[in-house]
Design a protein around this motif. Sequence first.
Motif, mmCIF file in Angstrom:
data_model
loop_
_atom_site.group_PDB
_atom_site.id
_atom_site.type_symbol
_atom_site.label_atom_id
_atom_site.label_comp_id
_atom_site.label_asym_id
_atom_site.label_seq_id
_atom_site.Cartn_x
_atom_site.Cartn_y
_atom_site.Cartn_z
ATOM 1 N N VAL A 1 -37.270 -16.129 -31.952
ATOM 2 C CA VAL A 1 -35.637 -15.623 -32.702
ATOM 3 C C VAL A 1 -34.225 -16.229 -31.893
ATOM 4 O O VAL A 1 -32.854 -15.689 -32.972
ATOM 5 C CB VAL A 1 -35.393 -14.200 -31.298
ATOM 6 N N PHE A 2 -34.406 -17.073 -31.176
ATOM 7 C CA PHE A 2 -33.135 -17.308 -30.867
ATOM 8 C C PHE A 2 -32.411 -18.599 -31.920
ATOM 9 O O PHE A 2 -31.152 -19.229 -32.066
ATOM 10 C CB PHE A 2 -32.963 -18.450 -29.623
ATOM 11 N N ASN A 3 -33.215 -18.660 -33.032
ATOM 12 C CA ASN A 3 -32.999 -19.868 -34.096
ATOM 13 C C ASN A 3 -31.607 -18.899 -34.661
ATOM 14 O O ASN A 3 -31.629 -19.061 -36.240
ATOM 15 C CB ASN A 3 -34.927 -20.088 -34.666
ATOM 16 N N TRP A 4 -32.364 -17.551 -34.933
ATOM 17 C CA TRP A 4 -30.654 -16.523 -35.755
ATOM 18 C C TRP A 4 -30.155 -16.530 -35.043
ATOM 19 O O TRP A 4 -30.219 -16.158 -34.288
ATOM 20 C CB TRP A 4 -31.819 -14.876 -35.663
ATOM 21 N N ARG A 5 -28.832 -16.970 -36.112
ATOM 22 C CA ARG A 5 -27.515 -16.865 -35.411
ATOM 23 C C ARG A 5 -27.261 -15.675 -35.409
ATOM 24 O O ARG A 5 -27.647 -14.427 -36.549
ATOM 25 C CB ARG A 5 -26.499 -17.876 -35.836
ATOM 26 N N THR A 6 -26.182 -14.767 -34.469
ATOM 27 C CA THR A 6 -25.712 -13.330 -34.990
ATOM 28 C C THR A 6 -24.921 -13.407 -35.721
ATOM 29 O O THR A 6 -24.078 -14.225 -36.446
ATOM 30 C CB THR A 6 -25.115 -12.968 -33.313
ATOM 31 N N PRO A 7 -24.466 -11.602 -36.102
ATOM 32 C CA PRO A 7 -24.538 -11.855 -38.260
ATOM 33 C C PRO A 7 -22.542 -12.005 -37.998
ATOM 34 O O PRO A 7 -22.171 -11.869 -38.672
ATOM 35 C CB PRO A 7 -24.443 -11.251 -38.499
ATOM 36 N N LEU A 8 -21.972 -11.559 -37.234
ATOM 37 C CA LEU A 8 -20.796 -11.528 -36.623
ATOM 38 C C LEU A 8 -19.682 -12.574 -37.165
ATOM 39 O O LEU A 8 -19.279 -12.304 -38.648
ATOM 40 C CB LEU A 8 -19.835 -10.623 -35.630
ATOM 41 N N HIS A 9 -19.723 -13.636 -37.337
ATOM 42 C CA HIS A 9 -19.547 -15.030 -37.884
ATOM 43 C C HIS A 9 -19.613 -14.576 -38.747
ATOM 44 O O HIS A 9 -18.376 -14.573 -39.660
ATOM 45 C CB HIS A 9 -18.941 -16.059 -36.922
ATOM 46 N N TYR A 10 -20.453 -14.805 -39.802
ATOM 47 C CA TYR A 10 -21.079 -14.770 -41.072
ATOM 48 C C TYR A 10 -20.606 -13.447 -42.258
ATOM 49 O O TYR A 10 -20.122 -13.793 -42.689
ATOM 50 C CB TYR A 10 -22.605 -14.555 -41.280
ATOM 51 N N ARG A 11 -20.476 -12.450 -41.734
ATOM 52 C CA ARG A 11 -20.127 -11.381 -41.895
ATOM 53 C C ARG A 11 -18.590 -11.307 -42.746
ATOM 54 O O ARG A 11 -18.086 -11.339 -43.412
ATOM 55 C CB ARG A 11 -20.896 -10.277 -41.455
ATOM 56 N N THR A 12 -18.026 -12.464 -40.860
ATOM 57 C CA THR A 12 -16.839 -12.050 -41.253
ATOM 58 C C THR A 12 -15.803 -12.756 -42.519
ATOM 59 O O THR A 12 -15.230 -12.754 -43.316
ATOM 60 C CB THR A 12 -16.386 -12.351 -39.724
ATOM 61 N N ILE A 13 -16.646 -14.093 -42.423
ATOM 62 C CA ILE A 13 -16.187 -15.036 -43.209
ATOM 63 C C ILE A 13 -16.513 -14.983 -44.453
ATOM 64 O O ILE A 13 -15.740 -15.092 -45.869
ATOM 65 C CB ILE A 13 -16.996 -16.839 -42.815
#
Length: 256
Positions: free
Chosen positions: A82-94
């Motif tokens: 599961v560590f291959n999945w980045r947490t979503p905050l950065h992507y959703r903010t951009i």
Amino acid sequence: MEFEEHRTLLEPTRARVVVVGLLALLVYGVTWSPVVTPAPRGDRGADVALNMTTISRIRAGESYYVAVGDELRRRDYPTKPVFNWRTPLHYRTIAALGVDRAGQVLFALAFVVIVAAGWALSPRSIVHAGAAVVALLGAMLTALAVRAGPVVMPEVCAGVLIALSLAAYHRRQFAIGAIVGVAAVFVRELAAPYALVCGLLALSARRRRASAIWVCGGVGYIVYYLIHAQQALSATLPTDLMRQHSWVQWQGYPFV
């Protein structure tokens, strides 16, 4: 008075230790360059391209985990563990800001770091202030470039936030430094060692507000990551690729 004299005697020793340590790190990085076989990955699409496409899909209304899972599989990236999945905050903010506007925000934050360093050190010496500004110009150059690549990489954004946190600490704004440091961890978990050290220092110095922020931020991030991990596991397919290589690889400065 005695404590002040003792501290004055210790400062040159600390400076020598820092210089020797940096020189040792430089020699180690230049001389140690093992050959590491990269993980197989289909068309070897760059991480920047992956992130750009993912953000575009989120901006178009797709679910983060659907977009990430599909792009990882399409580009032959492993999705396990599961560590291959980045947490979503950065992507959703951009995605919410748009890449261009997010680039402007990142530039502004990096500029604040440089100004803060010059302002903090200017009373001591113009040489110190100038050296700090030059060094930080190099460190912040990626963020100051205002290009799409750095903006979509959470590592760059987390690095700028860590620098802002350090600037706040230098001005003895410990609560603000803690808040920005916690934000860096939420952007990219690689900032966790910095947060851990700062949290322990805050506890040892009995700074109650900063300690509370670090502790609450740590607990909040654990909850946040557990929710993220559960959703990522739900989006993983039995046929997905498994990462076979270690996360830690010492490749020296030639890698950089």
